[in-house]
Design a protein around this motif. Structure first.
Motif, PDB file in Angstrom:
ATOM      1  N   UNK A   1       8.061  -0.628   6.258  1.00  0.00           N
ATOM      2  CA  UNK A   1       8.062   0.586   5.438  1.00  0.00           C
ATOM      3  C   UNK A   1       9.214   0.497   4.441  1.00  0.00           C
ATOM      4  N   UNK A   2       8.916   0.759   3.174  1.00  0.00           N
ATOM      5  CA  UNK A   2       9.948   0.671   2.131  1.00  0.00           C
ATOM      6  C   UNK A   2       9.940   1.943   1.274  1.00  0.00           C
ATOM      7  N   UNK A   3      10.909   2.006   0.366  1.00  0.00           N
ATOM      8  CA  UNK A   3      11.007   3.078  -0.638  1.00  0.00           C
ATOM      9  C   UNK A   3      11.167   4.455   0.000  1.00  0.00           C
ATOM     10  N   UNK A   4      12.125   4.572   0.896  1.00  0.00           N
ATOM     11  CA  UNK A   4      12.366   5.867   1.528  1.00  0.00           C
ATOM     12  C   UNK A   4      13.626   6.493   0.941  1.00  0.00           C
TER      13      UNK A   4
ATOM     14  N   UNK B   1       0.857  -1.185   0.000  1.00  0.00           N
ATOM     15  CA  UNK B   1       0.000   0.000   0.000  1.00  0.00           C
ATOM     16  C   UNK B   1       0.890   1.231   0.000  1.00  0.00           C
ATOM     17  N   UNK B   2       0.579   2.182  -0.875  1.00  0.00           N
ATOM     18  CA  UNK B   2       1.252   3.485  -0.864  1.00  0.00           C
ATOM     19  C   UNK B   2       0.265   4.478  -0.255  1.00  0.00           C
ATOM     20  N   UNK B   3       0.401   4.787   1.029  1.00  0.00           N
ATOM     21  CA  UNK B   3      -0.624   5.591   1.729  1.00  0.00           C
ATOM     22  C   UNK B   3      -0.762   7.019   1.213  1.00  0.00           C
ATOM     23  N   UNK B   4       0.365   7.678   0.869  1.00  0.00           N
ATOM     24  CA  UNK B   4       0.431   9.079   0.446  1.00  0.00           C
ATOM     25  C   UNK B   4       0.207  10.037   1.624  1.00  0.00           C
ATOM     26  N   UNK B   5      -0.282  11.265   1.356  1.00  0.00           N
ATOM     27  CA  UNK B   5      -0.309  12.340   2.361  1.00  0.00           C
ATOM     28  C   UNK B   5      -1.384  12.092   3.407  1.00  0.00           C
TER      29      UNK B   5
ATOM     30  N   UNK C   1       6.496   6.992   0.479  1.00  0.00           N
ATOM     31  CA  UNK C   1       6.935   5.632   0.781  1.00  0.00           C
ATOM     32  C   UNK C   1       5.775   4.648   0.637  1.00  0.00           C
ATOM     33  N   UNK C   2       6.084   3.370   0.733  1.00  0.00           N
ATOM     34  CA  UNK C   2       5.065   2.309   0.711  1.00  0.00           C
ATOM     35  C   UNK C   2       5.198   1.468   1.966  1.00  0.00           C
ATOM     36  N   UNK C   3       4.147   0.720   2.274  1.00  0.00           N
ATOM     37  CA  UNK C   3       4.230  -0.278   3.332  1.00  0.00           C
ATOM     38  C   UNK C   3       3.945  -1.650   2.716  1.00  0.00           C
ATOM     39  N   UNK C   4       4.697  -2.636   3.158  1.00  0.00           N
ATOM     40  CA  UNK C   4       4.477  -4.021   2.740  1.00  0.00           C
ATOM     41  C   UNK C   4       3.843  -4.761   3.911  1.00  0.00           C
ATOM     42  N   UNK C   5       2.728  -5.417   3.642  1.00  0.00           N
ATOM     43  CA  UNK C   5       1.977  -6.145   4.668  1.00  0.00           C
ATOM     44  C   UNK C   5       2.055  -7.629   4.339  1.00  0.00           C
ATOM     45  N   UNK C   6       2.584  -8.415   5.271  1.00  0.00           N
ATOM     46  CA  UNK C   6       2.751  -9.853   5.034  1.00  0.00           C
ATOM     47  C   UNK C   6       2.114 -10.648   6.168  1.00  0.00           C
ATOM     48  N   UNK C   7       1.403 -11.722   5.838  1.00  0.00           N
ATOM     49  CA  UNK C   7       0.834 -12.559   6.904  1.00  0.00           C
ATOM     50  C   UNK C   7       1.928 -13.259   7.684  1.00  0.00           C
ATOM     51  N   UNK C   8       1.763 -13.311   8.987  1.00  0.00           N
ATOM     52  CA  UNK C   8       2.706 -14.065   9.810  1.00  0.00           C
ATOM     53  C   UNK C   8       2.496 -15.555   9.590  1.00  0.00           C
TER      54      UNK C   8
END
Length: 427
Positions: free
Chosen positions: A387-390, A144-148, A361-368
């Motif tokens: 959090x990625x792409x910073x 997900x790329x949340x944005x502002x 930035x984006x967030x990566x969500x992964x199931x445990x």
């Protein structure tokens, strides 16, 4: 010792995805201590730029180069603002031009056609970045790329913009503009996602899913990865896997899928500190809005302001970034931001650049793992979020952002449909 990418073969890598500046490949070869469980991030250049032309003389790849300081930026700057548990591991890797050419020959056909028509891997780069593979090693992953995540305060806005910018968020104005220019539309509002309210969170996730599904997966605010490959709504195999994970059903009803997806992630995002952290960093680093920043710049550098915001201002060194973080943690929050001091101009410029990093930035969500052992995921605390792409933003982009801000507001003021966005921190 810095690893060489030539320790692997180009066929050991698989294309994953790309953004405007970088392209990502996942390692799939034999077990390798350096490369297993990692992705390779390579910089791109636009078609027509010199990336494989006149100067083919070999360069000493062991020479320290500053063309991709992503690793140092995360280790020395971002890590002082974001806990390490929410960050991927980044490592520099040395590149080889001929190896990169073979990689492109093998995998360029996996890229979207529109990307191949605009840019390609920069063969002159001597260093790339290895990052934790958050897409591989799990049946599904969600980006997900949340944005502002905030609305600006009134004090630095002009009479012409204040009513619009304090009522409608930047993303929704941009969506309106893009809908007219490109026919791309979504009902997603970042302020819903950042709200910490479960009803609004669910609405934001549903809107993200709708935008993804209705655009054929072309909108980049939501991406699904199945078995390490990006999934599209018309990919029946991937959709069946996602449907079984979220709904326990076969892929039959898009509405059921949307509801189950939103339900599964709402509690996880509500419980996680990641979104509140991003919202806080965005709003505290961008306290002047680009309008207030532009006014301060014009007052402090009157001879340069006609050339655009930040014109002729050099990019900060890593030492300056480090000094800024110290200021941010100490004096910055006690400054009178309503009446900013010219002596703090450079710090305000840097703060705005850093805010832009967290806005993009984006967030990566992964199931445990325990969530993968049952038929249907338990939404409560079943996901890890990273959090990625910073990337570091450059001063030469400030002028472009200032112009875009004016364009978006003027277009939105003339739009027939006006949207009210609610900033939960100011409601």
């Amino acid at each position: 010792m810095t690893p060489w990418v030539t320790e692997t073969k180009p066929e050991d890598w698989a294309y994953v995805s790309e953004g405007g500046a970088t392209i990502v490949f996942s390692y799939r070869g034999p077990h390798n201590v350096q490369f297993s469980g990692h992705v390779l991030r390579l910089r791109k250049v636009t078609l027509g730029e010199s990336s494989d032309a006149s100067n083919d003389a070999p360069l000493d790849a062991t020479i320290e180069e500053l063309d991709d300081p992503m690793v140092a930026f995360q280790e020395n700057i971002v890590s002082k603002l974001v806990p390490s548990e929410f960050l991927p591991r980044l490592v520099v890797v040395l590149l080889d031009r001929e190896w990169l050419k073979l990689l492109v020959e093998l995998h360029d056909g996996d890229r979207p056609a529109e990307r191949r028509q605009t840019d390609h891997v920069d063969f002159h780069r001597k260093k790339g970045v290895l990052a934790t593979d958050l897409i591989g090693g799990t049946p599904i992953a969600i980006e997900i790329k949340p944005k502002w995540g905030f609305l600006p305060t009134e004090c630095h806005l002009s009479p012409e913009t204040v009513a619009v910018k304090t009522a409608t968020c930047r993303f929704c104005m941009h969506t309106c503009f893009r809908a007219k220019q490109e026919g791309v539309c979504t009902t997603y509002c970042p302020l819903d996602l950042f709200s910490r309210d479960e009803v609004r969170l669910r609405r934001a996730l549903g809107a993200l899913w709708s935008g993804w599904y209705e655009s054929g997966g072309s909108l980049n605010n939501l991406r699904f990865f199945v078995s390490s490959r990006m999934a599209k709504p018309d990919d029946d195999h991937s959709m069946k896997i996602l449907a079984r994970f979220f709904t326990t059903d076969e892929w039959t009803n898009p509405a059921n899928f949307q509801e189950s997806f939103a339900s599964a992630l709402t509690q996880a995002l509500a419980d996680s500190p990641v979104l509140p952290l991003l919202s806080t960093l965005q709003r505290t680093l961008d306290v002047l809005d680009v309008e207030g920043l532009s006014k301060l710049y014009a007052r402090t550098s009157p001879g340069l302001s006609g050339d655009g915001l930040g014109s002729s201002v050099p990019d900060p060194s890593m030492e300056e970034w480090d000094d800024f973080i110290k200021v941010y943690h100490s004096d910055y929050h006690s400054w009178d931001h309503a009446s900013p001091s010219p002596e703090h101009l450079r710090h305000y410029l840097m703060a705005y650049l850093l805010s832009a990093t967290f806005k993009d930035c984006s967030i990566i969500i992964r199931p445990r793992q325990q969530a993968l052992s049952i038929t249907r995921v338990d939404p409560a605390r079943s996901f890890d979020i990273t959090i990625i792409d910073m990337d570091i933003k450059s001063m030469d982009r400030l002028g472009k952002w200032e112009k875009l801000d004016r364009t978006l507001v003027e277009h939105y003021k003339s739009s027939a449909s006006q949207r009210r966005c609610i900033d939960s921190e100011r409601a």
